[in-house]
Scaffold this active site. Structure first.
Site, PDB file in Angstrom:
ATOM      1  CG  HIS A 249     -41.648  40.188   4.266  1.00 45.60           C
ATOM      2  ND1 HIS A 249     -42.695  40.417   5.142  1.00 45.60           N
ATOM      3  CD2 HIS A 249     -40.714  39.504   4.972  1.00 45.60           C
ATOM      4  CE1 HIS A 249     -42.405  39.891   6.324  1.00 45.60           C
ATOM      5  NE2 HIS A 249     -41.208  39.336   6.251  1.00 45.60           N
TER       6      HIS A 249
ATOM      7  CG  ASN B 289     -23.405  54.604  12.662  1.00 40.25           C
ATOM      8  OD1 ASN B 289     -23.836  54.513  11.533  1.00 40.25           O
ATOM      9  ND2 ASN B 289     -24.144  54.366  13.739  1.00 40.25           N
TER      10      ASN B 289
ATOM     11  N   GLY C 121     -34.482  57.572  19.813  1.00 40.44           N
ATOM     12  CA  GLY C 121     -35.324  57.733  20.998  1.00 40.44           C
ATOM     13  C   GLY C 121     -36.229  56.565  21.309  1.00 40.44           C
TER      14      GLY C 121
ATOM     15  CB  CYS D 204     -42.833  36.362   6.566  1.00 43.96           C
ATOM     16  SG  CYS D 204     -41.242  36.242   7.447  1.00 43.96           S
TER      17      CYS D 204
ATOM     18  CG  ASP E 230     -28.951  61.646   9.692  1.00 51.56           C
ATOM     19  OD1 ASP E 230     -29.261  60.464   9.891  1.00 51.56           O
ATOM     20  OD2 ASP E 230     -27.776  62.037   9.623  1.00 51.56           O
TER      21      ASP E 230
ATOM     22  CG  ASP F  56     -23.685  56.296  16.625  1.00 52.32           C
ATOM     23  OD1 ASP F  56     -23.794  55.468  15.725  1.00 52.32           O
ATOM     24  OD2 ASP F  56     -24.556  57.151  16.872  1.00 52.32           O
TER      25      ASP F  56
ATOM     26  CD  GLU G 177     -44.939  42.564   3.281  1.00 48.66           C
ATOM     27  OE1 GLU G 177     -44.573  42.380   4.450  1.00 48.66           O
ATOM     28  OE2 GLU G 177     -45.087  41.636   2.454  1.00 48.66           O
TER      29      GLU G 177
END
Length: 557
Positions: free
Chosen positions: A193, A477, A335, A84, A242, A408, A195
Site C-alpha cells: 500500500h 492486553n 463500540g 493491493c 486512548d 482484555d 498510501e
C-alpha cells in the site's frame, strides 16, 4: 503544475480516503469514476482495491466496470496503477472467495492468486517488508531499494514462467517468494500500500504521476536479479491513543492504570477523583508519532457511542483529519458492534458501523466486547458459523486483514491445573511471574465493557474462536500489567501466539525499550504496542527501534 486529473476508481469498499489524500499530497487533483463510460477517456486510473477478491469482483461486475476496465487495460497505452487488491484483480483468478472456489479476475496477467500456507507461517502477512527489483521503472525514480513498504494480505501471486515478464519487484515472507509489484508498458500495480508506506509510498506515487505527466512510464528496463536474495518482515511498533471526552466535553488523549484515566493523589489530587488525564489532542499527537517513526497508530475510542453511532462525529473527524497527513496504517476501536438508537429505534449493523470508520480513514477496526460475545456463542453452538457476528460480517466484505480483535484478560491464579474448568487453558508461570501466594499457574479470564465485567471464557479460547470467525489479528492486553511499566505479560503472549496462526500484537505493560526487545525475543508476537511511555516522552520510538536492531530484531528505519 499538473496537466491532468487522476481518475480514481472507488468501488465503495475500505479506506480509500488515504489514497485520495496521498494523491493530493503529490499535488494532483482527482476525478472520481462514477460511471463505466468514464473509464475509456481517463488519462490515468488509480484503482485502490480494499477487501476480499470475491466481493470486489462482484461489485465491479454489478456496476458494469469490469468490461470497460478490461478494454482500457488491453490497449496497453493507458496509464494504470492498481493497489493491493487492485493488483490481484489483474490476474486470471483467485482462491479468495467465500465458497472456497476460484473466482475469475480481469485476466490481464497470467496466473492465479493463492493463499499463504498457515501451517508454515503467520497469515495474514502484515507489516513492513522490502522489495527486490526485477525492473528499473520511472515510477521507482524516488524510491530506494533499502526502504520498506507496508503490506497487509493473506493471498499472493506467485511468480511463474508465464508472468515473470510482468514482475517489477518481488518480496519474500517466511521463505515464500511472491510478486510485490508488476509493470508492463503503462500498467503498474503493487501488492503493498503506497498510501500507507510513509514517504516511500508517497515517492512511488510521485514517480508514477510524474511519469504519466512526462509520458515515459513505459520505459522500464529489466535488471540483473539475484533470485536467491530475500527480504525480511520487520517487527512493528504500534502507538495507541486512548481517546475520550473530558469533563469539559473536549476530545483528548488519555491514559490510566487498569483503565482508571483520572488524576490521582500522585498527581496532586487531595480529595475525590481528579479530572480526566489530558495528554494531548488526538490528531496532533498522532502526527507527532508518524514523524517519529511509528509503524502503526491505533485510536481507541473509550467513550464510544454515548450518544449513538450516528452522532459519533468527533471520532470520525479525528480519522478524517489524521488521514490527511499520516500515511501509516490507522486502526480504530471502541463500540464497533450492532447498535440500536434508543430514541429513533433505528438499528445499525456492525458492518454499517465499521463502514463509517473505513470511509473516514481507518484501515482496520478493533472489536472488543463484541468479539468475546461472538466467541461465547460460537463455542456454545459447537463452532457453527452463522455469518451474523460482527467479525464474520466485516471480514467477509473487507477481508480478514481489516478485523482486529482486542482481548482484555486478567490473571486468575490457581494452585494446580486440576482445579480449573477444563474448558480454560491453564498457563505455567515461572518464578518471576508467580502469583501473590506463590502460585505457579493461572488462566486468563476475558473481560468486557472496558474491563468492568469478567466472563467465563479464557483469552486463548477467544483468540482461537476469533480466528475461526474471520479475525485477521489479535491485540492482546493484560489488565494486571496495564500502566505498570514492568513489561509485557510474556506467558500470555506465548500462550495465545502459540494457539493461533494470525498475527498477535502485544499490549499493556511496556515501560522502556528493553521490554520491546524482550517480547520480540522471547515470544512469537509480530508487533508490540505502547501508549503512556510515549505520550509522556519517557521513551522515544527510535530508541526502541535502535535497541531492537542492536539485538538483531528487524525494525523499520
Amino acid at each position: 503544475m499538473p496537466t491532468f486529473k487522476v481518475s480514481l476508481l472507488d468501488y465503495g469498499a475500505g479506506n480509500v480516503r488515504s489514497v485520495r489524500n496521498a494523491i493530493m499530497a503529490c499535488g494532483y487533483e482527482i476525478e472520481d469514476i462514477t460511471d463505466p463510460s468514464q473509464i475509456a477517456d481517463a488519462r490515468a486510473i488509480i484503482f485502490p482495491g480494499v477487501g476480499s477478491f470475491g466481493s470486489a469482483m462482484k461489485v465491479l461486475k454489478r456496476r458494469g466496470y469490469d468490461a470497460p476496465l478490461k478494454e482500457y487495460l488491453s490497449r496497453g497505452d493507458k496509464p494504470f496503477l492498481g493497489i493491493c487488491l487492485g493488483m490481484q484483480t489483474l490476474f486470471e483468478s483467485s482462491d479468495e472467495n467465500e465458497s472456497g472456489e476460484a473466482i475469475p479476475g480481469l485476466g490481464v496477467i497470467p496466473g492465479k492468486v493463492i493463499k499463504f500456507d498457515e501451517t508454515k507461517m503467520v497469515v495474514p502477512h502484515i507489516g513492513w517488508n522490502g522489495r527486490i527489483r526485477h525492473q528499473e521503472s520511472p515510477a521507482l525514480k524516488y524510491v530506494s531499494n533499502e526502504e520498506d513498504a507496508y503490506f497487509v494480505h493473506s493471498f499472493y501471486a506467485p511468480i511463474t514462467d508465464e508472468n515473470k515478464d510482468w514482475v517489477l519487484t518481488r518480496t519474500t515472507y517466511s521463505g515464500q517468494s511472491f510478486i510485490s509489484s508488476v509493470q508492463k508498458g503503462k500498467i503498474i500495480a503493487t501488492q503493498f500500500h503506497p498510501e500507507k508506506s510513509g514517504n516511500t509510498g508517497l515517492n512511488l506515487l510521485k514517480g508514477f504521476l510524474e511519469a504519466v505527466e512526462n509520458d515515459n512510464l513505459d520505459t522500464a528496463v529489466k535488471v540483473d536479479v539475484d533470485m536467491n536474495a530475500e527480504t525480511q518482515l520487520t517487527k512493528r511498533i504500534v502507538v495507541a491513543l486512548d481517546v475520550r471526552t473530558n469533563d469539559n466535553g473536549d476530545l483528548v488523549v488519555t491514559k490510566g492504570d487498569q483503565y482508571d484515566v483520572r488524576e490521582n493523589e500522585k498527581e496532586g489530587v487531595t480529595s475525590g477523583r481528579g479530572g480526566v488525564r489530558n495528554l494531548g489532542k488526538p490528531v496532533s499527537l498522532a502526527g507527532r508519532y508518524y514523524e517519529e517513526g511509528a509503524d502503526e497508530i491505533a485510536f481507541l475510542n473509550i467513550t464510544s457511542f454515548r450518544q449513538g453511532v450516528v452522532d459519533d462525529m468527533p471520532m470520525l473527524q479525528v480519522l478524517e483529519e489524521a488521514s490527511k497527513s499520516i500515511f501509516v496504517p490507522l486502526t480504530v476501536g471502541g463500540g464497533i458492534r450492532e447498535y440500536t438508537d434508543p430514541e429513533s429505534g433505528e438499528t445499525w449493523s456492525a458492518l454499517e458501523v465499521a463502514a463509517r470508520y473505513f470511509r473516514a480513514g481507518a484501515d482496520k477496526v478493533s472489536l472488543g466486547s463484541d468479539a468475546v460475545y461472538a466467541a461465547e456463542k460460537f463455542i456454545a453452538s459447537y463452532r457453527e458459523k452463522t455469518m451474523e457476528t460482527s467479525i464474520e460480517e466485516i471480514s467477509l466484505v473487507y477481508g480478514v486483514q481489516a478485523v482486529v480483535v482486542s482481548i482484555d484478560p486478567k490473571r486468575v491464579y490457581v494452585a494446580n491445573k486440576v482445579s480449573v474448568d477444563e474448558k480454560h487453558v491453564v498457563v505455567d508461570l515461572d518464578e518471576d511471574n508467580a502469583g501473590p501466594n506463590g502460585e505457579r499457574y493461572c488462566w486468563y479470564q476475558c473481560t468486557v465493557k472496558g474491563g468492568r465485567e469478567a466472563r467465563d471464557i479464557c483469552a486463548v479460547t477467544v483468540a482461537r474462536a476469533s480466528q475461526d470467525l474471520g479475525a485477521g489479528e489479535i491485540m492482546l492486553n493484560c489488565i494486571d500489567m496495564d500502566g505498570q511499566g514492568n513489561g509485557f505479560d510474556l506467558p500470555l503472549m506465548r500462550a495465545v501466539s502459540a494457539a493461533v496462526t494470525i498475527p498477535v500484537i502485544a499490549s499493556s505493560g511496556a515501560g522502556n525499550e528493553a521490554h520491546f526487545v524482550e517480547v520480540f525475543s522471547k515470544t512469537n508476537v509480530q508487533a508490540a504496542l505502547a501508549a503512556g511511555m510515549f505520550h509522556r516522552k519517557e521513551v522515544e520510538i527510535q530508541a526502541c527501534k535502535s535497541a531492537m536492531r542492536d539485538n538483531s530484531i528487524p525494525a523499520r528505519r
